[in-house]
Design a protein around this motif. Sequence first.
Motif, PDB file in Angstrom:
ATOM      1  N   LYS A 112      -1.286   5.607  -6.918  1.00  0.00           N
ATOM      2  CA  LYS A 112      -2.222   4.504  -6.681  1.00  0.00           C
ATOM      3  C   LYS A 112      -3.618   4.831  -7.215  1.00  0.00           C
ATOM      4  O   LYS A 112      -4.282   3.965  -7.793  1.00  0.00           O
ATOM      5  N   SER A 139       0.865  -1.182   0.000  1.00  0.00           N
ATOM      6  CA  SER A 139       0.000   0.000   0.000  1.00  0.00           C
ATOM      7  C   SER A 139       0.906   1.237   0.000  1.00  0.00           C
ATOM      8  O   SER A 139       2.114   1.137   0.275  1.00  0.00           O
ATOM      9  N   ASP A 188      -4.847   0.893   6.439  1.00  0.00           N
ATOM     10  CA  ASP A 188      -4.746  -0.336   5.656  1.00  0.00           C
ATOM     11  C   ASP A 188      -5.505  -1.459   6.354  1.00  0.00           C
ATOM     12  O   ASP A 188      -5.163  -1.813   7.495  1.00  0.00           O
ATOM     13  N   SER A 238      -0.386   3.270   8.165  1.00  0.00           N
ATOM     14  CA  SER A 238      -0.750   1.954   7.638  1.00  0.00           C
ATOM     15  C   SER A 238      -1.645   1.207   8.614  1.00  0.00           C
ATOM     16  O   SER A 238      -2.629   0.572   8.221  1.00  0.00           O
ATOM     17  N   GLN A 277       2.648   1.530   3.380  1.00  0.00           N
ATOM     18  CA  GLN A 277       3.616   0.457   3.579  1.00  0.00           C
ATOM     19  C   GLN A 277       4.866   0.684   2.739  1.00  0.00           C
ATOM     20  O   GLN A 277       5.992   0.470   3.213  1.00  0.00           O
TER      21      GLN A 277
END
Length: 323
Positions: free
Chosen positions: A94, A44, A217, A213, A47
């Motif tokens: 992203k 991600s 995430d 994260s 990350q």
Amino acid sequence: MSGAAQALPATSPLRARDLLAALVVVILWGVNFVAMKWGLRSFSPFQLGAARYVFAALPLLLLVPPPRVRWRWVLWFGLFQGVGQFGFLFIALKVGMTAGLASVLLQTQVFFTAMFALVLLHEKPGLPLLWGLALAGLGLVCFAMNYVGPGSGMGVGATTTLAGMLLTLCAAALWAASHIVARLAQNVNPGYDPLAFVIWSSVVPIVPFMALSAVFDPDAARWLQWKTLASVPLSGWAAVAYLGWAANTVGNALWTNLLQRYPANRVAPLSLAVPVVGLTAGWLLLDEGVMPWQWAGIALVVAALACVVLGPRLQAKIACNAG
């Protein structure tokens, strides 16, 4: 390295090995955006940010002594450039931004730096910078037309989004903010080692990225398991290593060495090739295309950068000939 570097005369041409070093840096930084795209296939954005800075900090953190500056400057630099610049940039890549266009849009940091310097440091912009700002503004209008003009959201244009463009500009603005921090640190502690400053500031973003994260995430907990780390493909770890070691450490070390031995106006123009490499790498390695409005925006932004970087030198030469 900085202690061994000797400044050369301002009129001295770049030696062959230094031109080669500059070419290596341009390639490293241009391909850097493709490596980000590859890394985001396995991680991600948060990350990837944490992993990038773990690699950037180690093992050089154990070998390079801390910079002789106040730690607040190291902290702010790490937050602005690390968490800010790369946090926004990774999210942009992203959600809707190509590697090639990101390499161009991120160069608008030059103009954000000028605006921040005007407000915070009271540095008045010269005529080349004002022309550059105007050209860059027109370039951004062209990029925006890709999303609202005829044919928007179709074909190649669908691979980028308005959100991706705005997030990339946020990344550029925070990169510019880190430049102001570095300049303030130089004012307070002149002559500090810039490479040590970059390496030690690389520690700062690791914990914030890990915290982000953990919050955003959904699968963050599984990264505490060894089998999850082992399942990451080699290409993912290669991308992280490239971002942390090649683009960050090697690139900054070579560039800093050039700046220590040549005038900035001799070295800075070479960075204009970074977007060219970024666009080429995106096309060759990721099969990225460019829309007509984007080509217009690219041309205007590169022209703006050339105006800012080369304009003062040309202006000085004209004034010298006139005198």
